[in-house]
Motif scaffolding. Structure first.
Motif, PDB file in Angstrom:
ATOM      1  N   UNK A 123      14.860  14.850 -13.224  1.00  0.00           N
ATOM      2  CA  UNK A 123      15.105  14.123 -11.986  1.00  0.00           C
ATOM      3  C   UNK A 123      15.446  15.025 -10.808  1.00  0.00           C
ATOM      4  N   UNK A 124      15.740  16.279 -11.067  1.00  0.00           N
ATOM      5  CA  UNK A 124      16.102  17.191  -9.979  1.00  0.00           C
ATOM      6  C   UNK A 124      14.982  18.209  -9.753  1.00  0.00           C
ATOM      7  N   UNK A 125      15.181  19.473 -10.049  1.00  0.00           N
ATOM      8  CA  UNK A 125      14.169  20.470  -9.695  1.00  0.00           C
ATOM      9  C   UNK A 125      13.132  20.687 -10.785  1.00  0.00           C
ATOM     10  N   UNK A 126      13.398  20.234 -12.007  1.00  0.00           N
ATOM     11  CA  UNK A 126      12.484  20.317 -13.136  1.00  0.00           C
ATOM     12  C   UNK A 126      11.932  21.743 -13.270  1.00  0.00           C
ATOM     13  N   UNK A 127      10.617  21.914 -13.226  1.00  0.00           N
ATOM     14  CA  UNK A 127      10.034  23.260 -13.305  1.00  0.00           C
ATOM     15  C   UNK A 127       9.547  23.755 -11.948  1.00  0.00           C
ATOM     16  N   UNK A 128       9.952  23.071 -10.896  1.00  0.00           N
ATOM     17  CA  UNK A 128       9.622  23.528  -9.542  1.00  0.00           C
ATOM     18  C   UNK A 128       8.286  23.065  -9.004  1.00  0.00           C
ATOM     19  N   UNK A 129       7.596  22.164  -9.699  1.00  0.00           N
ATOM     20  CA  UNK A 129       6.271  21.732  -9.240  1.00  0.00           C
ATOM     21  C   UNK A 129       6.308  21.102  -7.849  1.00  0.00           C
ATOM     22  N   UNK A 130       7.287  20.215  -7.620  1.00  0.00           N
ATOM     23  CA  UNK A 130       7.374  19.539  -6.318  1.00  0.00           C
ATOM     24  C   UNK A 130       7.588  20.546  -5.192  1.00  0.00           C
ATOM     25  N   UNK A 131       8.399  21.551  -5.462  1.00  0.00           N
ATOM     26  CA  UNK A 131       8.670  22.557  -4.432  1.00  0.00           C
ATOM     27  C   UNK A 131       7.426  23.400  -4.167  1.00  0.00           C
ATOM     28  N   UNK A 132       6.654  23.690  -5.211  1.00  0.00           N
ATOM     29  CA  UNK A 132       5.419  24.457  -5.027  1.00  0.00           C
ATOM     30  C   UNK A 132       4.419  23.670  -4.192  1.00  0.00           C
ATOM     31  N   UNK A 133       4.317  22.374  -4.444  1.00  0.00           N
ATOM     32  CA  UNK A 133       3.415  21.522  -3.665  1.00  0.00           C
ATOM     33  C   UNK A 133       3.862  21.471  -2.212  1.00  0.00           C
ATOM     34  N   UNK A 134       5.160  21.325  -2.009  1.00  0.00           N
ATOM     35  CA  UNK A 134       5.711  21.328  -0.645  1.00  0.00           C
ATOM     36  C   UNK A 134       5.390  22.631   0.065  1.00  0.00           C
ATOM     37  N   UNK A 135       5.589  23.745  -0.626  1.00  0.00           N
ATOM     38  CA  UNK A 135       5.348  25.059  -0.023  1.00  0.00           C
ATOM     39  C   UNK A 135       3.872  25.251   0.317  1.00  0.00           C
ATOM     40  N   UNK A 136       2.984  24.842  -0.587  1.00  0.00           N
ATOM     41  CA  UNK A 136       1.546  24.997  -0.334  1.00  0.00           C
ATOM     42  C   UNK A 136       1.111  24.152   0.858  1.00  0.00           C
ATOM     43  N   UNK A 137       1.584  22.917   0.922  1.00  0.00           N
ATOM     44  CA  UNK A 137       1.262  22.033   2.042  1.00  0.00           C
ATOM     45  C   UNK A 137       1.736  22.646   3.353  1.00  0.00           C
ATOM     46  N   UNK A 138       2.976  23.124   3.373  1.00  0.00           N
ATOM     47  CA  UNK A 138       3.555  23.634   4.613  1.00  0.00           C
ATOM     48  C   UNK A 138       3.007  25.006   4.988  1.00  0.00           C
ATOM     49  N   UNK A 139       2.507  25.766   3.992  1.00  0.00           N
ATOM     50  CA  UNK A 139       1.802  27.002   4.311  1.00  0.00           C
ATOM     51  C   UNK A 139       0.549  26.693   5.127  1.00  0.00           C
ATOM     52  N   UNK A 140      -0.186  25.677   4.722  1.00  0.00           N
ATOM     53  CA  UNK A 140      -1.385  25.288   5.468  1.00  0.00           C
ATOM     54  C   UNK A 140      -1.028  24.884   6.897  1.00  0.00           C
ATOM     55  N   UNK A 141       0.067  24.127   7.041  1.00  0.00           N
ATOM     56  CA  UNK A 141       0.495  23.726   8.386  1.00  0.00           C
ATOM     57  C   UNK A 141       0.888  24.940   9.218  1.00  0.00           C
TER      58      UNK A 141
END
Length: 555
Positions: A123-141
């Motif tokens: 329910x929290x950071x798990x293996x970091x997948x959500x953060x990686x997706x966030x970072x990839x999205x915001x890198x494009x921006x």
């Protein structure tokens, strides 16, 4: 009575090595993330490629109350029950988003004695997948804004940018923002905004990608903006796909965890079903089909959202053939659909139940339109009266719908044995699955088909903005893609106040957006927001940790 987190904290989890061994995995097939989590490697995909597939079981639901109706609990408990009756089942689930965890619903790893663990990590950071997706999205921006700042060689029209930043938290203040303030050195001033990570196109791409090559191709195909000449600008034009794929390399690997009873769970991806396509990753589902005789997966919210998108988007692209649909229904949600406030759904109210149970009928009919056998899982709450449960059972009989009472929340796998037996029998029946519509139809025709056949609407109204978007998307060839409708989860309509089985209404599409990398068109219905807000009293206000690191209040 123990809370979900207290039950999870008392569980004696198996080392992840033991869970992997249950699936016949070797050390080359997984990468441990601590003692109880692991990433599944490409080696495992290659090793299992030629194995036959098991049977695919989808768990969906009626329209819920704001607290949800226990799809994850039912999915988890059904997987546990399958093992109780000697079946080799693997569960495939989505990862929770931090937005609901700290917002309204709390944790999203099941409940009671049908949970996926380690519950706090998941329910929290798990293996970091959500953060990686966030970072990839915001890198494009960031690359997009940097390109504009550094001379804008592509001639990007800052009034026609298709990409927003994201974060995995409910934060209404970020829906509309202005970036680039503070002088020339800080970039070009323009309007921007945030969506929640689980509604981002990068999340959808991760969940639909077959492998790393497909991931990079899809990332490159993201439509980020238009030029002043009206030409499309894609992520590949900014040379962004490679760097984004690097950030997503580990996130592309599905996660292996377990239930309270040691049943293997592959948990990967987490798009919402009301504002995204609502299914876990294609990779996780396909791997579960190779590793088990049964893959039990879920799609978010009611079948009008998650299941429709599972069938018409995910199954279409991945070539999946579901064997059975499990439709979760609860007395409290049916009473809610009958007009009872959420705070009063625990009290017996047969009249409201009779009024709201038509919602169950609509979902049964809708799922049958896909040619797949349906089993209703009556998810029992301790407040349900015998008279209420009997009413639901009688309704199922009258509508020739197979059903079983599910008590997995209170009893774990043992409480789902009757449901498991019904599901196994249904899975042996012939399934003539087919999507609801052909992609050769226009976008407007696809939306008409969904609105009439699934929502029960009279038709679809397109605003002027939506009509302009239809033309722009068609000009780019997007009119032959599936559609992903973003609408309220509380109603079959686009109005959350129209409960039960509304009649004589129309769906209003206010805008559309081409998710070119994901491979679908998002249609925004009603007032749905892609960045949710926190409630007056967020769940976060009750979450804490002590000096020993023991978390409380998570659910």
């Amino acid at each position: 009575m123990l809370t979900d987190i207290e039950i999870a904290q008392q569980a004696e989890m198996l080392p992840i090595r033991t869970v992997a061994e249950k699936l016949g995995l070797t050390e080359e097939d997984y990468e441990p993330y601590g003692r109880y989590k692991a990433k599944l490697t490409e080696n495992l995909f290659q090793k299992t490629a030629n194995r036959p597939d098991g049977k695919l079981i989808l768990v969906t639901a009626i329209n819920p109350t704001p607290a949800g109706e226990g799809k994850t609990t039912t999915t988890t408990g059904l997987g546990q029950a399958m093992h109780k009756i000697g079946k080799n089942a693997v569960i495939a689930l989505r990862e929770p988003s931090l937005g609901p965890v700290f917002g309204v619903k709390g944790g999203a790893a099941g409940g009671g004695y049908a949970q996926v663990v380690p519950m706090e990590d998941i329910n929290l950071h798990f293996t970091g997948d959500m953060h990686a997706i966030t970072a990839a999205n915001n890198l494009l921006c960031a690359l997009l804004d940097n390109h504009i700042h550094q001379g804008n060689a592509l001639g990007i029209d800052t009034r026609r940018i298709n990409m927003t930043r994201c974060m995995d938290m409910n934060d209404r203040a970020l829906r509309s923002v202005v970036v680039g303030l503070g002088g020339k050195a800080n970039g070009f001033v323009r309007e921007d905004g945030f969506c929640i990570t689980v509604a981002s196109e990068v999340m959808a791409i991760l969940c639909l990608a077959e492998d790393l090559d497909d991931l990079k191709k899809r990332l490159g195909n993201i439509l980020v903006a238009y030029s002043y000449e009206g030409k499309p600008v894609y992520a590949r034009d900014l040379d962004a796909a490679g760097a984004m794929a690097v950030l997503l390399r580990d996130a592309l690997k599905p996660n292996l965890v377990q239930t309270l009873e040691g049943t293997p769970v592959i948990m990967h991806g987490g798009p919402f079903a009301n504002i995204a396509h609502g299914c876990n990753s294609v990779r996780a589902t396909k791997l579960a089909l190779k590793l088990g005789d049964y893959c039990i997966t879920e799609a978010g919210f009611g079948s009008d959202l998650g299941a429709e998108k599972f069938f018409d988007i995910k199954c279409r692209y991945a070539g999946l053939k579901p064997s059975t649909v499990v439709l979760v229904a609860t007395a409290r949600a049916l009473k809610y659909n009958g007009g009872v406030p959420k705070t009063e759904t625990a009290a017996e109210n047969l009249e409201a139940l009779k009024k709201g149970i038509v919602n169950l009928g609509a979902h049964i009919e809708n799922m049958r339109k896909y040619g797949v056998p349906v089993v209703v899982a009556i998810n029992r709450f301790h407040t349900d009266s015998d008279a209420e449960l009997q009413l639901i059972e009688n309704y199922c009989r009258e509508h020739d719908a197979d059903f079983a009472l599910s008590e997995v929340f209170a009893k774990g796998g043992q409480g789902g044995v009757a449901l498991a037996e019904k599901v196994c029998r249904a899975a042996e029946q012939s399934s003539s699955f087919q999507p609801l519509y052909s992609t050769e139809l226009s976008i407007a025709e696809k939306l008409e088909r969904i609105a009439k056949e699934i929502y029960g609407a009279k038709g679809v109204i397109f605003t002027k903005k939506a009509q302009a978007s239809l033309q722009a998307i068609a000009a780019l060839g997007g009119d032959k893609l599936p559609v992903c409708v973003a609408k309220t989860q509380y109603s079959l309509s686009d109005d959350p106040a129209l409960l039960g089985r509304p009649k004589d209404f129309q769906i209003t599409i206010r805008d559309l957006r081409l998710s070119n990398g994901a491979g679908f068109v998002v249609a925004y219905a009603g007032d749905i927001m892609i960045m949710p807000g926190l409630p007056k009293v967020p769940a976060a206000n009750h979450i804490d940790t002590d000096n020993n690191g023991v978390i409380s209040g998570l659910f």
